[in-house]
Design a protein around this motif. Structure first.
Motif, mmCIF file in Angstrom:
data_model
loop_
_atom_site.group_PDB
_atom_site.id
_atom_site.type_symbol
_atom_site.label_atom_id
_atom_site.label_comp_id
_atom_site.label_asym_id
_atom_site.label_seq_id
_atom_site.Cartn_x
_atom_site.Cartn_y
_atom_site.Cartn_z
ATOM 1 N N LYS A 1 -9.461 16.100 -1.445
ATOM 2 C CA LYS A 1 -9.868 14.856 -0.786
ATOM 3 C C LYS A 1 -11.261 14.915 -0.181
ATOM 4 O O LYS A 1 -11.863 13.890 0.102
ATOM 5 C CB LYS A 1 -8.893 14.548 0.374
ATOM 6 N N HIS B 1 -13.689 5.106 7.393
ATOM 7 C CA HIS B 1 -12.477 4.931 6.616
ATOM 8 C C HIS B 1 -12.557 3.675 5.769
ATOM 9 O O HIS B 1 -13.207 2.720 6.169
ATOM 10 C CB HIS B 1 -11.287 4.751 7.558
ATOM 11 N N ASN C 1 -6.667 9.233 -1.597
ATOM 12 C CA ASN C 1 -8.031 8.797 -1.894
ATOM 13 C C ASN C 1 -9.004 9.917 -1.533
ATOM 14 O O ASN C 1 -8.657 10.810 -0.768
ATOM 15 C CB ASN C 1 -8.377 7.555 -1.056
ATOM 16 N N SER D 1 -3.132 10.037 2.497
ATOM 17 C CA SER D 1 -3.333 9.065 1.432
ATOM 18 C C SER D 1 -4.130 9.729 0.310
ATOM 19 O O SER D 1 -4.989 10.563 0.565
ATOM 20 C CB SER D 1 -4.062 7.846 1.976
ATOM 21 N N ARG E 1 -11.568 16.227 2.844
ATOM 22 C CA ARG E 1 -11.169 15.766 4.178
ATOM 23 C C ARG E 1 -11.609 16.743 5.262
ATOM 24 O O ARG E 1 -11.468 17.946 5.092
ATOM 25 C CB ARG E 1 -9.648 15.639 4.198
HETATM 26 MG MG MG Z 1 -5.957 8.128 4.792
#
Ligand code: MG
Ligand code: TXA
Length: 352
Positions: free
Chosen positions: A67, A244, A156, A154, A69
Motif C-alpha cells: 500500500k 486520504h 488502495n 482498505s 502506508r
Molecule cells: Mg484506508
C-alpha cells in the motif's frame, strides 16, 4: 518490493447464490496464501480490504509495503465472531459487547486494549486494537478458511480513494499482490465507523457505515472525537491525520446546492479551466460542467455513499482541471460522506 503476477478470481456467485464450488476453490487458495504469510485483496460490505495474517510480522510488513502506508497507522483486525474477537483483547467491556451484538456483522470497528498476542506491527505499537466482523460471505469464509484473524486496511495505494470494486484494487495494486477475490461492487461503499470504548464511553474516531444516530440507540454515552470537529486538534485515530481519498484532479467543496455549483463552474470557466462535477441525479445536464458523474438521488444518501469513491476515481488528469462537489447534510450517512469529502478535498472551498 516483491513483484507479483496479480490473479483476479471471481467469487461473485457466492455473494448471490451462497453456493459455488469455483468460489470455494478460489477462497481455499486465498486462505492458503494467507497461511503462508502472503496478502490477498477481498471484498467486504464497506470497501475491498487487503488482508494478511494479523499474527504474522511478515504478512503485516507486506501489507504496509504493497500500500505504501505509513508505519504508524494501525490496521483493523477482521474476525468471524464475537468469541474470535475476545481472543485478542484484554477484556470485553459490557458496552463493547452491546455494540457487537447490535452491529456485528457490520460496518463497525471497535477499538479495545489488546492482549499482546497479535503482531505488534498491526497495532503500530499502540496498546489497543481495532476489531471488526465484516458482513460479507466471502470475507467471513476467508477468515474461517485461513483460521487466522485478518489484518486488513482498505485495498488502495495509500492516499487514494478506497476501492469499492475489484477493478479499483487492480488499478492500485496490480503487480504488488498475488490475488484479488472479486465479489462485485461493495454494498456500503464507505469504510466502517471506528469507535473507541473506555469506561462505558463510546468515542467516534472515524464516522462510517454505522451512523451516530444508530450508535446512540444502543449506547448511552456516545461522543465524537474533538479532532473530527476541530481541525487543529490532534486525532486519536492515527490514520485520520494523513491525506486520504485524493482524486487525480484537485477537488473543491461548494457550499450550497445547484445554483452555487453552477456559479463555481462559471467562475472556473472564466479562468479557462475544464471542470468535473460530482452531482446528484436530479442535476444531470444542468451544471454546465465539462464532465458530470452522478452518485444517486439527493434523497438517497446510501446511494451517494455507495457511489462516491467510484466517482472520485473516474476523473482523470488531462480530461478535467478541477473537480467540484456540493456539501451534503451531515445527518445519518451524510456525516461519513462529508468527512470523506473534507479529506478528499483537503478542505479546499470553491470560489463563488
Ligand atoms: Mg484506508
Ligand atoms: O471498512 C473498513 O474499515 C475497511 C474494510 C477493509 O474493513 N478497512 C479500513 O481500514 O478502512 P483502514 O486501514 O483503511 O482504516 C483503518 C482506520 C485508520 O484510520 C486507523 O488509524 C484506525 O482505523 N485504527 C485502527 N486501529 C486503531 C487503533 N488501535 N486506535 C485508533 N485507531 C485505529
Amino acid at each position: 518490493m516483491e513483484a507479483h503476477k496479480t490473479v483476479t478470481r471471481s467469487v461473485d456467485n457466492l455473494v448471490h447464490n451462497n453456493v459455488d464450488t469455483g468460489a470455494d476453490r478460489a477462497i481455499a487458495e486465498a486462505a492458503e496464501l494467507i497461511r503462508n504469510g502472503e496478502v490477498v485483496a477481498f471484498p467486504t460490505e464497506t470497501v475491498y480490504g487487503l488482508g494478511g495474517d494479523a499474527t504474522s510480522d511478515e504478512a503485516i510488513r507486506r501489507i504496509f509495503e504493497a500500500k505504501g502506508r505509513p508505519a504508524d497507522n494501525p490496521l483493523i483486525v477482521h474476525v468471524a465472531s464475537i468469541e474470535d474477537a475476545a481472543r485478542w483483547t484484554l477484556t470485553l467491556p459490557k458496552t463493547a459487547k452491546d455494540l457487537m451484538a447490535a452491529f456485528w456483522p457490520g460496518p463497525l470497528t471497535i477499538v479495545l486494549p489488546h492482549n499482546g498476542t497479535l503482531s505488534g506491527a498491526v497495532t503500530a505499537g499502540l496498546p489497543t486494537v481495532g476489531l471488526r466482523m465484516p458482513d460479507h460471505p466471502v470475507a467471513l469464509r476467508l477468515i474461517e478458511a485461513s483460521g487466522r484473524p485478518l489484518a486488513a486496511p482498505s485495498g488502495n495505494r495509500s492516499g487514494r480513494p478506497s476501492p469499492t470494486e475489484a477493478a479499483h484494487v487492480e488499478e492500485d495494486l496490480n503487480g504488488r499482490i498475488p490475488m484479488i477475490l472479486d465479489g462485485g461492487p461493495a454494498g456500503v461503499g464507505l469504510e466502517s465507523t471506528v469507535v473507541e470504548v473506555t469506561d462505558g464511553q463510546v468515542t467516534v474516531l472515524r464516522p462510517g457505515g454505522v451512523t451516530l444516530e444508530a450508535l446512540r440507540e444502543v449506547a448511552e454515552h456516545v461522543a465524537i472525537d474533538p479532532s473530527l470537529l476541530k481541525s487543529d486538534e490532534a486525532p486519536r485515530s492515527p490514520g485520520m491525520k494523513y491525506t486520504h481519498y485524493a482524486p487525480d484532479v484537485p477537488l473543491y467543496l461548494v457550499e450550497g446546492e445547484l445554483a452555487a455549483l453552477k456559479q463555481a463552474i462559471r467562475k472556473a470557466k472564466e479562468d479557462g479551466l475544464l471542470t468535473g462535477a460530482i452531482i446528484v441525479n436530479e442535476w444531470a445536464g444542468l451544471t454546465g460542467a465539462h464532465q458530470e458523474v452522478s452518485v444517486g438521488s439527493e434523497t438517497d444518501l446510501a446511494a451517494v455513499g455507495r457511489e462516491l469513491y467510484r466517482a472520485l476515481r473516474q476523473f482523470k488528469t488531462g480530461e478535467v482541471d478541477m473537480l467540484l462537489v456540493c456539501t451534503f447534510p451531515e445527518t445519518e450517512l451524510g456525516g461519513a460522506i462529508m468527512n470523506r469529502l473534507e479529506k478528499a478535498s483537503g478542505g479546499k472551498k470553491a470560489r463563488l
